[in-house]
Every structure is written in structure tokens, then in C-alpha cells.
Design a protein around this motif. Structure first.
Motif, mmCIF file in Angstrom:
data_model
loop_
_atom_site.group_PDB
_atom_site.id
_atom_site.type_symbol
_atom_site.label_atom_id
_atom_site.label_comp_id
_atom_site.label_asym_id
_atom_site.label_seq_id
_atom_site.Cartn_x
_atom_site.Cartn_y
_atom_site.Cartn_z
ATOM 1 N N VAL A 187 -84.466 31.323 15.509
ATOM 2 C CA VAL A 187 -84.127 30.073 14.740
ATOM 3 C C VAL A 187 -82.853 29.403 15.528
ATOM 4 N N THR A 188 -82.968 28.184 15.989
ATOM 5 C CA THR A 188 -81.779 27.767 16.518
ATOM 6 C C THR A 188 -81.763 26.024 16.375
ATOM 7 N N HIS A 189 -80.661 25.399 16.418
ATOM 8 C CA HIS A 189 -80.476 24.140 16.252
ATOM 9 C C HIS A 189 -80.369 23.362 17.943
ATOM 10 N N ASN A 190 -80.027 24.404 18.628
ATOM 11 C CA ASN A 190 -79.664 24.171 20.121
ATOM 12 C C ASN A 190 -80.804 24.017 21.214
ATOM 13 N N VAL A 191 -81.112 22.639 21.130
ATOM 14 C CA VAL A 191 -82.258 22.119 22.098
ATOM 15 C C VAL A 191 -82.324 22.778 23.423
ATOM 16 N N ASP A 192 -81.080 22.869 23.971
ATOM 17 C CA ASP A 192 -81.043 23.456 25.444
ATOM 18 C C ASP A 192 -81.400 25.212 25.318
ATOM 19 N N GLU A 193 -80.823 25.721 24.155
ATOM 20 C CA GLU A 193 -81.139 27.018 24.059
ATOM 21 C C GLU A 193 -82.545 27.293 23.926
ATOM 22 N N ALA A 194 -83.443 26.528 23.126
ATOM 23 C CA ALA A 194 -84.837 26.573 22.961
ATOM 24 C C ALA A 194 -85.683 26.509 24.349
ATOM 25 N N LEU A 195 -84.986 25.490 25.131
ATOM 26 C CA LEU A 195 -85.844 25.324 26.582
ATOM 27 C C LEU A 195 -85.529 26.597 27.513
ATOM 28 N N ILE A 196 -84.364 27.186 27.451
ATOM 29 C CA ILE A 196 -84.169 28.131 28.144
ATOM 30 C C ILE A 196 -84.830 29.362 27.885
ATOM 31 N N LEU A 197 -85.091 29.556 26.680
ATOM 32 C CA LEU A 197 -85.575 30.840 26.074
ATOM 33 C C LEU A 197 -86.971 30.862 25.676
ATOM 34 N N GLY A 198 -87.444 29.728 25.009
ATOM 35 C CA GLY A 198 -88.934 29.804 24.411
ATOM 36 C C GLY A 198 -89.930 29.811 25.280
ATOM 37 N N ASP A 199 -90.991 30.331 25.012
ATOM 38 C CA ASP A 199 -92.563 30.158 25.346
ATOM 39 C C ASP A 199 -93.187 29.184 24.687
#
Length: 230
Positions: free
Chosen positions: A178-190
Motif C-alpha cells: 500500500v502506498t501513496h507514492n506513484v514512483d514507488e509503485a512504478l519501481i516495485l510493482g508487477d
């Protein structure tokens, strides 16, 4: 049901008259990194707590493999202040495990030199590394993360994001973040899910290649996420 699948069947969750999740149908692959984004109050943390078994749905059913080992990380490291870094990590070891296994987890999260330090002697990033190592020491197959890097500075956060990506290449490890950070989502997410008013409003799947936030593909994905979150 696949032994790596978790299924939400028409899950609703309400607190009094407030509906947080509404007839949610969702299948998660416990081998992926699934990132859940959305505005505050949209139900992200509630979904995570349902997965962890810390909450029960008001209606609907949640199916997950009985042998799936879950771990959880919070915004705070939640280390015991009277225990050293090594001792905190050792708490995660399964009963009967070799205590020397802690050395492996210390090395993996780059805390070998800090093994004898107490939490107040560790930086925020080091505390979160210790919390991650304790969770991994439980032999967790799926880690539920509730904004674990939110309180960290930009550079420490970026370093831990990259370390987590590298770690997933070495371990059979799934994540629901769970995150509010879009960059974090793009770096980590499948797989990226946007939650709005208790429902999945949209989703994206990202390719597994190295994540460069300045690449055309991720710039396009970021624009799409920001538009969906607006």
C-alpha cells in the motif's frame, strides 16, 4: 484455486454506517508484487488488514492457501527498544530454527555491522531494514506492506526500493504494498491497482525489465496512474 492465489469474493467491509469496501471481487497472485494506490480513506489499509487476518469482512468470503506464510510491515519499524538488532531479527525465526540463520538475514539487508546496536542507535532506514529482515526470518512467502518507507527521506527510500527489487530476484517472495507514492509503485510493482470508494477502479501490469522512471514506457504509465488518481 491455485496454491498461490488469494481470492476476494464480493467482500464488503463497513464500520457503522460507513462502507469502506464494497462488493470487492479480486484475485491476487501471492508470487507477484501487487501495489494498491488510492486517496486516503479509500480502503487500502483495510484491504491489507483483511489479507492479514487482522479484520474480518462484513460480508463476502476471502480464500487463501492454508499453507501460505504471511508477514507484515508497517509505517513504523516496531522494533523492541531493549533488544539489539540481531535479537529483534531472531524473534522472527520459526521454532527450532538455527539461531545462526540470523546472520544470513543480517547480510541480506546489509546490517551485519549493526547487529549489536539497539534501535535508537539505528537510522530510520536501518530500522526498516531490521524490520524487513525479521519478517523474512519468519520464512514469509508474502509480505504485506503498509507504506513502510513513507517516513524516510527521498534517498533512503530510493535505496530501500532498489534493495527490495534486488531481494525479490534472490527469494521466492511476493508483496502486497500500500502506498501513496506513484514512483514507488512504478519501481516495485508487477501489478498496480487503484482503489476508489471501496472498489477497484483500474489496474495496470508492468513488464519485469529494469525500471527507469525516465523511460517512455514508465512515463506513459505514470501519466495514466496520475489521471486515474485525480
Amino acid at each position: 484455486m491455485s496454491r498461490t492465489e488469494i481470492k476476494f469474493h464480493e467482500i464488503s467491509k463497513r464500520y457503522g454506517s460507513r462502507i469502506v469496501l464494497h462488493n470487492l471481487d479480486l484475485t491476487l497472485d501471492a508470487g507477484e508484487c501487487t501495489v494498491i494506490l488510492g486517496k486516503s480513506g479509500c480502503g487500502k489499509t483495510t484491504l491489507l488488514r483483511l489479507l492479514a487476518g487482522l479484520e474480518t469482512p462484513t460480508s463476502g468470503t476471502l480464500e487463501r492457501p492454508a499453507d501460505l506464510k504471511l508477514g507484515m510491515m508497517f509505517q513504523e519499524a516496531r522494533l523492541f527498544p531493549w533488544l539489539t538488532c540481531r535479537e529483534n531479527i531472531a524473534l522472527g525465526l520459526p521454532k527450532g530454527a538455527d539461531p545462526k540463520e540470523v546472520d544470513h538475514w543480517l547480510q541480506l539487508v546489509q546490517l551485519t555491522e549493526a547487529a549489536g546496536l539497539y534501535p535508537h542507535q539505528l537510522s530510520g532506514g536501518m530500522q526498516q531494514r531490521a524490520s524487513l529482515a525479521r519478517t523474512l526470518a519468519m520464512h514469509s512467502q508474502l509480505i504485506l506492506m503498509d507504506e513502510p518507507f513513507a517516513a524516510l527521506d527521498y534517498f533512503t527510500r530510493a535505496q530501500l526500493q532498489q534493495e527490495l527489487r534486488n531481494m525479490r530476484q534472490k527469494l521466492p517472495l511476493g508483496i502486497v504494498l500500500v502506498t501513496h507514492n506513484v514512483d514507488e509503485a512504478l519501481i516495485l510493482g508487477d501489478r498496480l491497482l487503484i482503489l476508489q470508494e471501496g472498489r477497484i477502479a483500474s489496474e495496470q501490469h508492468l513488464r519485469p525489465e529494469p525500471r527507469d522512471l525516465l523511460s517512455p514506457g514508465l512515463i506513459k504509465a505514470k501519466r495514466s496512474l496520475l489521471a486515474a488518481l485525480a
